[in-house]
Design a protein around this motif. Structure first.
Motif, short mmCIF file in Angstrom:
data_model
loop_
_atom_site.label_atom_id
_atom_site.label_comp_id
_atom_site.label_asym_id
_atom_site.label_seq_id
_atom_site.Cartn_x
_atom_site.Cartn_y
_atom_site.Cartn_z
N TRP A 79 -48.14 -7.23 148.68
CA TRP A 79 -48.60 -8.50 149.23
C TRP A 79 -47.57 -8.99 150.24
N GLY A 80 -48.04 -9.53 151.35
CA GLY A 80 -47.16 -10.19 152.30
C GLY A 80 -46.96 -11.61 151.80
N VAL A 81 -45.72 -11.97 151.49
CA VAL A 81 -45.43 -13.29 150.92
C VAL A 81 -44.40 -14.00 151.79
N ARG A 82 -44.73 -15.24 152.18
CA ARG A 82 -43.81 -16.05 152.99
C ARG A 82 -42.93 -16.86 152.04
N PHE A 83 -41.65 -16.53 152.01
CA PHE A 83 -40.66 -17.28 151.26
C PHE A 83 -39.85 -18.11 152.25
N SER A 84 -39.00 -19.00 151.76
CA SER A 84 -38.19 -19.83 152.66
C SER A 84 -37.24 -18.98 153.50
N LYS A 85 -36.89 -17.79 153.03
CA LYS A 85 -35.94 -16.93 153.75
C LYS A 85 -36.61 -15.83 154.56
N GLY A 86 -37.94 -15.90 154.71
CA GLY A 86 -38.65 -14.91 155.51
C GLY A 86 -39.89 -14.39 154.82
N VAL A 87 -40.57 -13.48 155.50
CA VAL A 87 -41.79 -12.87 154.97
C VAL A 87 -41.45 -11.46 154.50
N PHE A 88 -41.81 -11.18 153.25
CA PHE A 88 -41.48 -9.89 152.65
C PHE A 88 -42.72 -9.26 152.04
N GLY A 144 -37.44 -16.61 140.66
CA GLY A 144 -37.97 -17.97 140.65
C GLY A 144 -38.26 -18.52 142.03
N SER A 145 -37.89 -17.76 143.09
CA SER A 145 -38.20 -18.20 144.45
C SER A 145 -39.71 -18.29 144.62
#
Length: 74
Positions: A53-62, A39-40
């Motif tokens: 895909w490069g995805v920017r989450f609140s805890k970093g880019v994964f 759900g992030s």
């Protein structure tokens, strides 16, 4: 999810927890999947080879495979 539905700049959420997460650093590192909860929400910043895909989450880019992502409809 069909990767053609995801585009750079769209908002996505982590719908299924992958076995591990790979950082999007120049030298990617594997991290435990429990860094991100299901759900992030994140924003797609780029497309990578191999259906990643490069995805920017609140805890970093994964780097996340499209099968673990769901596009948010706004």
């Amino acid at each position: 999810m069909n990767s053609s539905e995801i585009t750079v700049g769209c908002q996505v959420l982590l719908s299924v927890s992958p076995p591990y997460l790979k950082t999007a650093d120049p030298m990617p590192m594997l991290r435990p999947a429990d860094i991100l909860e299901i759900g992030s929400q994140g924003i797609v910043i780029d497309r990578r080879p191999g259906d990643y895909w490069g995805v920017r989450f609140s805890k970093g880019v994964f780097l996340v495979e499209s099968q673990y992502l769901e596009k948010l409809v706004s």
